[in-house]
Motif scaffolding. Structure first.
Motif, PDB file in Angstrom:
ATOM      1  N   SER A 164       0.855  -1.373  -0.064  1.00  0.00           N
ATOM      2  CA  SER A 164      -0.171   0.049  -0.166  1.00  0.00           C
ATOM      3  C   SER A 164       0.883   1.271  -0.042  1.00  0.00           C
ATOM      4  CB  SER A 164      -0.883  -0.102   0.997  1.00  0.00           C
ATOM      5  OG  SER A 164      -0.128   0.283   2.280  1.00  0.00           O
ATOM      6  N   LEU A 165       0.421   2.349  -0.564  1.00  0.00           N
ATOM      7  CA  LEU A 165       1.006   3.603  -0.472  1.00  0.00           C
ATOM      8  C   LEU A 165       1.407   4.069   0.929  1.00  0.00           C
ATOM      9  CD1 LEU A 165      -0.809   5.688  -3.208  1.00  0.00           C
ATOM     10  CD2 LEU A 165       1.242   4.221  -3.503  1.00  0.00           C
ATOM     11  N   GLY A 166       0.502   3.773   1.819  1.00  0.00           N
ATOM     12  CA  GLY A 166       0.964   4.209   3.364  1.00  0.00           C
ATOM     13  C   GLY A 166       1.986   3.609   3.850  1.00  0.00           C
ATOM     14  N   HIS A 167       2.059   2.067   3.533  1.00  0.00           N
ATOM     15  CA  HIS A 167       3.503   1.309   3.900  1.00  0.00           C
ATOM     16  C   HIS A 167       4.728   1.630   3.086  1.00  0.00           C
ATOM     17  CE1 HIS A 167       0.496  -2.291   5.005  1.00  0.00           C
ATOM     18  NE2 HIS A 167       0.669  -1.705   6.078  1.00  0.00           N
ATOM     19  N   ILE A 168       4.585   2.148   1.879  1.00  0.00           N
ATOM     20  CA  ILE A 168       5.618   2.666   1.004  1.00  0.00           C
ATOM     21  C   ILE A 168       6.159   4.067   1.498  1.00  0.00           C
ATOM     22  CG2 ILE A 168       6.312   3.416  -1.197  1.00  0.00           C
ATOM     23  CD1 ILE A 168       4.373   1.039  -2.448  1.00  0.00           C
TER      24      ILE A 168
END
Length: 186
Positions: A164-168
């Motif tokens: 996910s973009l949040g994890h990245i």
């Protein structure tokens, strides 16, 4: 690539060594979103990712921060537990259906004694992992957000499609908003 193929990619093991390795590493399968290791727990296992994606994370001031991603053909272990007999501050979560091959570190040490070629192999694997962490630290310390994203795009493009973009964003040490701005420029 399966475990035995990975082992034989760099060193040609004997039939006996391959059989011992295949038997020693047990298969574990996990659904997407499964916590393999809880933060602040204790594990003495060594993991090889045959299929899937693991996210190593921790909590800082109540925020979930991604420390590292481990994808196929990667070995990893909870270093604090395995080598220092301390609880592991990091949690590990599957980001997709994942197949692991797992061995207790004590059992792996016995293989090192009996089969020096296996010990040599793991020494090289350890250097590769150390190098990956050193490179991440270098990028966090000496490169701006856009350079960090570009490096991830060049070195691990599959992660951008699988996490996910949040994890990245947390892995890169930036906000999700900053990541969106950087991605908009590309």
């Amino acid at each position: 690539m399966n475990l035995i193929q990975f082992f034989n990619k760099e060193i040609t093991f004997t039939e006996e060594e391959n059989e011992v390795l295949a038997t020693a590493f047990k298969e574990e399968n996990y659904a997407k979103g499964t916590t393999v290791i809880q933060p602040h727990s204790f594990s003495k296992k060594v993991y090889f990712i045959e299929k899937g994606l693991l996210r190593c994370y921790y909590y800082k001031d109540g925020k979930d921060i991604t420390h590292f991603f481990f994808d196929e053909d990667t070995f990893t272990a909870p270093l604090n537990s395995v080598f220092y007999n301390k609880e592991e501050p990091y949690g590990w979560e599957t980001l997709e259906e994942t197949r692991l091959r797992v061995i207790q570190y004590a059992d792996l040490q016995e293989l090192f004694i009996k089969y020096p070629s296996i010990q040599r192999f793991f020494f090289n694997v350890s250097l590769d992992i150390l190098n990956a962490f050193a490179l991440k630290l270098e990028y966090l310390q000496f490169h701006n957000a856009e350079e960090r994203y570009t490096n991830l795009l060049e070195t691990s493009p599959k992660i951008l499609l699988r996490a996910s973009l949040g994890h990245i964003a947390s892995y890169l040490g930036i906000t999700q908003q900053t990541l969106s701005v950087i991605r908009g420029k590309k």
